[in-house]
Motif scaffolding. Structure first.
Motif, PDB file in Angstrom:
ATOM      1  N   VAL A 120       0.825  -1.205   0.000  1.00 51.10           N
ATOM      2  CA  VAL A 120       0.000   0.000   0.000  1.00 51.10           C
ATOM      3  C   VAL A 120       0.861   1.258   0.000  1.00 51.10           C
ATOM      4  O   VAL A 120       0.551   2.247  -0.679  1.00 51.10           O
ATOM      5  CB  VAL A 120      -0.967   0.000   1.202  1.00 51.10           C
ATOM      6  CG1 VAL A 120      -1.759   1.306   1.250  1.00 51.10           C
ATOM      7  CG2 VAL A 120      -1.920  -1.190   1.108  1.00 51.10           C
ATOM      8  N   ASP A 121       1.973   1.233   0.729  1.00 49.93           N
ATOM      9  CA  ASP A 121       2.851   2.402   0.755  1.00 49.93           C
ATOM     10  C   ASP A 121       3.387   2.710  -0.637  1.00 49.93           C
ATOM     11  O   ASP A 121       3.588   3.878  -0.991  1.00 49.93           O
ATOM     12  CB  ASP A 121       4.017   2.178   1.718  1.00 49.93           C
ATOM     13  CG  ASP A 121       3.597   2.254   3.181  1.00 49.93           C
ATOM     14  OD1 ASP A 121       2.506   2.799   3.452  1.00 49.93           O
ATOM     15  OD2 ASP A 121       4.345   1.774   4.045  1.00 49.93           O
ATOM     16  N   ASP A 122       3.626   1.680  -1.436  1.00 52.42           N
ATOM     17  CA  ASP A 122       4.134   1.902  -2.789  1.00 52.42           C
ATOM     18  C   ASP A 122       3.062   2.509  -3.685  1.00 52.42           C
ATOM     19  O   ASP A 122       3.370   3.343  -4.542  1.00 52.42           O
ATOM     20  CB  ASP A 122       4.626   0.587  -3.399  1.00 52.42           C
ATOM     21  CG  ASP A 122       5.389   0.815  -4.686  1.00 52.42           C
ATOM     22  OD1 ASP A 122       6.497   1.369  -4.632  1.00 52.42           O
ATOM     23  OD2 ASP A 122       4.867   0.455  -5.767  1.00 52.42           O
ATOM     24  N   ILE A 123       1.812   2.110  -3.495  1.00 52.79           N
ATOM     25  CA  ILE A 123       0.718   2.731  -4.253  1.00 52.79           C
ATOM     26  C   ILE A 123       0.697   4.231  -3.987  1.00 52.79           C
ATOM     27  O   ILE A 123       0.536   5.042  -4.911  1.00 52.79           O
ATOM     28  CB  ILE A 123      -0.637   2.092  -3.877  1.00 52.79           C
ATOM     29  CG1 ILE A 123      -0.656   0.604  -4.229  1.00 52.79           C
ATOM     30  CG2 ILE A 123      -1.788   2.804  -4.601  1.00 52.79           C
ATOM     31  CD1 ILE A 123      -1.882  -0.140  -3.731  1.00 52.79           C
ATOM     32  N   LYS A 124       0.890   4.605  -2.736  1.00 52.88           N
ATOM     33  CA  LYS A 124       0.917   6.027  -2.375  1.00 52.88           C
ATOM     34  C   LYS A 124       2.110   6.731  -3.012  1.00 52.88           C
ATOM     35  O   LYS A 124       1.997   7.876  -3.468  1.00 52.88           O
ATOM     36  CB  LYS A 124       0.969   6.168  -0.852  1.00 52.88           C
ATOM     37  CG  LYS A 124      -0.271   5.656  -0.136  1.00 52.88           C
ATOM     38  CD  LYS A 124      -0.105   5.731   1.382  1.00 52.88           C
ATOM     39  CE  LYS A 124      -1.323   5.157   2.096  1.00 52.88           C
ATOM     40  NZ  LYS A 124      -1.142   5.159   3.576  1.00 52.88           N
ATOM     41  N   LYS A 125       3.255   6.055  -3.076  1.00 59.35           N
ATOM     42  CA  LYS A 125       4.439   6.656  -3.692  1.00 59.35           C
ATOM     43  C   LYS A 125       4.214   6.906  -5.185  1.00 59.35           C
ATOM     44  O   LYS A 125       4.690   7.915  -5.730  1.00 59.35           O
ATOM     45  CB  LYS A 125       5.652   5.742  -3.498  1.00 59.35           C
ATOM     46  CG  LYS A 125       6.193   5.715  -2.081  1.00 59.35           C
ATOM     47  CD  LYS A 125       7.362   4.740  -1.980  1.00 59.35           C
ATOM     48  CE  LYS A 125       7.864   4.625  -0.550  1.00 59.35           C
ATOM     49  NZ  LYS A 125       8.947   3.608  -0.437  1.00 59.35           N
TER      50      LYS A 125
END
Length: 358
Positions: free
Chosen positions: A315-320
């Motif tokens: 999920v953190d990568d989606i935000k990035k």
């Protein structure tokens, strides 16, 4: 007389025990009929779930669950549909005309959500397997002696299929890893991955962010070689996601819960096959039926799409990815990721079917 009474008593006990055993067997049969899946009972009435899927390899969980009867176990009927582009698919998903779809990260995808198209990001549908990525860089076969490290891409012509999409994000992760900037290389936008093969052949490009099975095809034709692996610089990249209609995820919970259980069982069979060689031929048969790659032998050679057997996403990568597109000026509006990402259904399913721990 006493012997006769004892014999009758013994026969009575045997009869009672036999009757109890028969009753237990009948109860077990009833329970088995109630829940052929071994966990959740099937729906009382058949439910139809519409999936927007175009035969992408990342849809393996859907195809395997359908072919192996996991959806049938829950009394779910699957209907596949296709859309020409995501601009048409996302409104249909938000309106509940489609229940489930596959999505990739693009600025236009995030813009749709920011502008009020309500869809839920619910599970993984594509990431990298360590060391054998299905979506990675290749270099021209004749440049192997010249390009030995990512920094050696300086001054080279690199083909990428799109801007402000996951391809662009992976490209920039590679540049950062190499210590290069956009000005150090020449970006060649080439929307058709097939054209990248031809461009390698005529030497108009030096490297490309290519996808399977074209990576394997280009290697077999002597056009390019795989260069490193995308996990060198983007091990946590979220390439594609399972998207859900809000009404399906939040209101039709009996159906959506069973749908996700069946989907994850399909994904687990996929992992068993490609990572552990358990049931590989059966799974490849299913993949050749539902995707454009029809050669079983090539399926044994390609780097396959990573699919998380517990449905978990980076999920953190989606935000990035969103932040990169926003920094590029490609985003209009903002997104509440706490609302857009909804993993509650997947988490409930894991409580029922358990985690995959192989």
């Amino acid at each position: 007389m006493k012997k006769t009474l004892a014999l009758l008593s013994f026969l009575f006990v045997v009869f009672v025990l036999a009757g109890c055993g028969a009753n237990e067997q009948k109860e077990e049969q009833k329970e088995s009929q109630k829940a052929p899946s071994g966990d959740l009972a099937p729906l009382e009435e058949e439910a139809t779930v519409v999936i927007a899927e175009d035969g992408a390899a990342s849809g393996a969980g859907f195809y395997i669950a359908e072919e192996k009867g996991y959806f049938d176990d829950y009394n779910i009927d699957i209907k596949f549909t296709t859309f020409a582009n995501s601009d048409d698919m996302l409104p249909a998903l938000a309106a509940g005309e489609v229940d489930i779809a596959g999505g990739v990260s693009t600025a236009s995808f995030f813009n749709a959500i920011a502008q009020g198209i309500d869809v839920k990001i619910i599970a993984d549908k594509g990431h990298y397997y360590d060391g054998n990525s299905y979506f990675s860089f290749v270099i021209r076969e004749d440049l192997q002696g010249e390009i030995k490290d990512y920094a050696d891409l300086k001054g080279k012509r690199i083909a990428v299929s799109s801007k402000n999409a996951v391809d662009d994000y992976i490209y920039h992760r590679m540049l950062d890893h190499a210590g290069l900037t956009e000005d150090d290389v020449e970006l060649v936008l080439m929307s058709d991955f097939g054209n990248m093969l031809a461009a390698m052949g005529n030497k108009s490009i030096d490297a490309a962010l290519q996808i399977e099975p074209l990576i394997t095809q280009g290697e077999s034709e002597g056009l390019h070689v795989r260069f490193g692996d995308a996990t060198d610089y983007a091990p946590d990249a979220q390439i594609a996601m399972v998207l859900g209609s809000p009404s399906f995820v939040e209101k039709e919970t009996d159906v959506s819960l069973r749908f996700m259980a069946a989907y994850l069982k399909g994904v687990r069979d996929y992992n068993d096959a490609f990572l552990h060689d358990d049931g590989l031929d059966e799974v490849i048969d299913i993949m050749t039926k539902h995707t454009a790659l029809k050669d079983p032998e090539i399926w044994k050679k390609v780097g396959v799409t990573g699919l998380d057997p517990n449905g978990e996403m980076f999920v953190d990568d989606i935000k990035k990815q969103f932040e990169m597109y926003d920094a590029n000026g490609a985003i209009s509006g903002d997104i509440d990721f706490n609302d857009a990402v909804d993993t509650s259904m997947t988490e409930k399913v894991l409580e029922i079917i358990g985690r995959y721990e192989k």
